[in-house]
Scaffold this motif. Sequence first.
Motif, PDB file in Angstrom:
ATOM      1  N   GLY A  61      -0.475  11.125   7.067  1.00 20.15           N
ATOM      2  CA  GLY A  61      -0.628   9.844   7.654  1.00 20.15           C
ATOM      3  C   GLY A  61      -2.154   9.340   7.587  1.00 20.15           C
ATOM      4  N   SER A  62      -2.831   9.495   8.808  1.00 21.91           N
ATOM      5  CA  SER A  62      -4.252   9.071   8.629  1.00 21.91           C
ATOM      6  C   SER A  62      -5.153  10.191   8.075  1.00 21.91           C
ATOM      7  CB  SER A  62      -4.718   8.999  10.412  1.00 21.91           C
ATOM      8  OG  SER A  62      -4.259  10.225  11.061  1.00 21.91           O
ATOM      9  N   ASP A  63      -4.576  11.421   7.867  1.00 18.38           N
ATOM     10  CA  ASP A  63      -5.317  12.336   7.154  1.00 18.38           C
ATOM     11  C   ASP A  63      -4.796  12.398   5.525  1.00 18.38           C
ATOM     12  OD1 ASP A  63      -6.869  14.506   6.320  1.00 18.38           O
ATOM     13  OD2 ASP A  63      -5.783  16.006   7.295  1.00 18.38           O
ATOM     14  N   VAL A  97       5.689   6.847   2.351  1.00  9.47           N
ATOM     15  CA  VAL A  97       6.465   6.154   3.736  1.00  9.47           C
ATOM     16  C   VAL A  97       5.797   5.356   4.393  1.00  9.47           C
ATOM     17  CG1 VAL A  97       5.987   8.247   5.096  1.00  9.47           C
ATOM     18  CG2 VAL A  97       8.348   7.077   5.416  1.00  9.47           C
ATOM     19  N   TRP A  98       6.520   4.647   5.379  1.00  9.13           N
ATOM     20  CA  TRP A  98       5.936   3.677   6.259  1.00  9.13           C
ATOM     21  C   TRP A  98       5.113   2.375   5.254  1.00  9.13           C
ATOM     22  CZ3 TRP A  98       8.398   4.645   9.718  1.00  9.13           C
ATOM     23  CH2 TRP A  98       8.254   6.225  10.437  1.00  9.13           C
ATOM     24  N   ASN A  99       5.903   2.066   4.257  1.00 11.00           N
ATOM     25  CA  ASN A  99       4.966   1.106   3.221  1.00 11.00           C
ATOM     26  C   ASN A  99       5.455  -0.220   3.643  1.00 11.00           C
ATOM     27  OD1 ASN A  99       5.892   3.728   1.439  1.00 11.00           O
ATOM     28  ND2 ASN A  99       3.890   3.459   1.503  1.00 11.00           N
ATOM     29  N   SER A 100       4.390  -0.907   4.186  1.00 16.40           N
ATOM     30  CA  SER A 100       4.919  -2.365   4.586  1.00 16.40           C
ATOM     31  C   SER A 100       5.144  -3.221   3.391  1.00 16.40           C
ATOM     32  CB  SER A 100       3.743  -2.824   5.724  1.00 16.40           C
ATOM     33  OG  SER A 100       3.473  -2.189   6.550  1.00 16.40           O
ATOM     34  N   GLN A 137       1.019  -1.094  -0.094  1.00 15.11           N
ATOM     35  CA  GLN A 137      -0.029  -0.119  -0.069  1.00 15.11           C
ATOM     36  C   GLN A 137       0.835   1.244   0.083  1.00 15.11           C
ATOM     37  OE1 GLN A 137      -1.616   1.290   3.705  1.00 15.11           O
ATOM     38  NE2 GLN A 137      -3.785   1.042   2.830  1.00 15.11           N
ATOM     39  N   LEU A 138       0.645   2.087  -0.832  1.00 16.98           N
ATOM     40  CA  LEU A 138       1.568   3.316  -1.226  1.00 16.98           C
ATOM     41  C   LEU A 138       0.714   4.407  -0.907  1.00 16.98           C
ATOM     42  CD1 LEU A 138       3.424   2.177  -4.452  1.00 16.98           C
ATOM     43  CD2 LEU A 138       4.166   2.018  -2.237  1.00 16.98           C
ATOM     44  N   PHE A 139       0.262   4.680   0.569  1.00 19.13           N
ATOM     45  CA  PHE A 139      -0.894   5.941   0.608  1.00 19.13           C
ATOM     46  C   PHE A 139      -0.134   6.977   1.434  1.00 19.13           C
ATOM     47  CE2 PHE A 139      -4.893   3.074   0.581  1.00 19.13           C
ATOM     48  CZ  PHE A 139      -4.691   2.813  -0.633  1.00 19.13           C
ATOM     49  N   SER A 140       0.783   6.345   2.802  1.00 18.11           N
ATOM     50  CA  SER A 140       0.942   7.359   3.479  1.00 18.11           C
ATOM     51  C   SER A 140       2.210   8.376   3.297  1.00 18.11           C
ATOM     52  CB  SER A 140       1.369   6.701   4.887  1.00 18.11           C
ATOM     53  OG  SER A 140       0.356   5.937   5.439  1.00 18.11           O
ATOM     54  N   GLU A 151      10.530  -4.405   7.839  1.00 14.55           N
ATOM     55  CA  GLU A 151       9.312  -4.300   7.426  1.00 14.55           C
ATOM     56  C   GLU A 151       8.759  -3.163   6.543  1.00 14.55           C
ATOM     57  OE1 GLU A 151       6.098  -4.842  10.538  1.00 14.55           O
ATOM     58  OE2 GLU A 151       4.626  -4.199   8.989  1.00 14.55           O
ATOM     59  N   LEU A 152       9.310  -1.948   7.093  1.00 13.04           N
ATOM     60  CA  LEU A 152       8.755  -0.546   6.575  1.00 13.04           C
ATOM     61  C   LEU A 152       9.788   0.072   5.638  1.00 13.04           C
ATOM     62  CD1 LEU A 152       7.355   0.558   9.903  1.00 13.04           C
ATOM     63  CD2 LEU A 152       5.986  -0.178   8.082  1.00 13.04           C
TER      64      LEU A 152
END
Length: 244
Positions: free
Chosen positions: A138-140, A162-165, A130-133, A214-215
């Motif tokens: 982040g949550s927004d 960032v933070w892409n597991s 998932q390439l969202f953050s 992981e990230l």
Amino acid sequence: MNFEDSPEEAAYRAQVRGWIAANAPDMSHLSPEERRNWHDRHKEVAGIWQATKADAGYGCISWPVAWGGAGGTSIQEAIFNQEEARAGLQFTYFMTGLHMLLPALLEHNKDPLSLSLIPPAVRGDKIWCQLFSEPSSGSDSAGIRSAAVKEGEEWIVNGQKVWNSGAQIADYGMLIARTDPDVPKHKGLTAFWIDMKTPGVEVRPIKMMSGDNELNEVFLTDVRIPDSQRVGEVGGAGKSSFLP
Ligand SMILES: Cc1cc2nc3c(=O)[nH]c(=O)nc-3n(C[C@H](O)[C@H](O)[C@H](O)COP(=O)(O)OP(=O)(O)OC[C@H]3O[C@@H](n4cnc5c(N)ncnc54)[C@H](O)[C@@H]3O)c2cc1C
């Protein structure tokens, strides 16, 4: 709230507990190091287990049968997951794809190329991330700044995630980018699926204190994405089917 199994759920639990005991992959040959999430050999066993589950209809229990699921309920899926955990089978490689991204792809895209991505994911042959953050989102997700600009039948994407597991091992990713900076923020976002080997996609692992990886950070530089890889309508990625 009553967390006890109903008689039907208890019967289902007994059924899957028996099936897991009879079919669980042998991990005795793995060293403690190799049993860690994200280790190549751990991933290999996870793939074998996912294929075994898919063959038996347990690969995506709550998905429609037509897509390799069992047409089961979310409760059955949760019971299966609990029984897997009880048996020490906790693999995370396929969860993002099967439980978060591909349901959105199935809902929005009906073209043969998009649909051809589903069976290999259900069998565990392909991994999704998932390439969202982003650093400023982040949550927004309305804060997403990665931009996709249309050029002919392609979109040119630039930005940083960032933070892409699991991005370091993923075959495919689902990406959200800003395609219109002039509308209210959550309306200017569009989703795309991408092959992680597309030129311009650079994955930089984030080393965790535990030593695990992981990230990741994912840098996108002039990444060309065909419009046929758009997921849903332009400006439609601010809707709930995409976001956690
Ligand atoms: C283990 C792990 C795995 C992850 N894997 C992925 C991944 O695979 N792909 C991916 O894209 N991301 C991933 N993430 C990122 C994760 O989705 C974000 O960390 C999460 O969305 C929270 O973002 P943040 O840490 O920037 O916190 P923030 O968004 O800064 O939130 C901090 C606090 O502010 C609140 N807040 C934020 N915005 C608002 C607002 N507008 N109004 C009111 N309150 C607000 C939040 O509720 C929260 O309490 C992962 C994170 C973790 C920890």
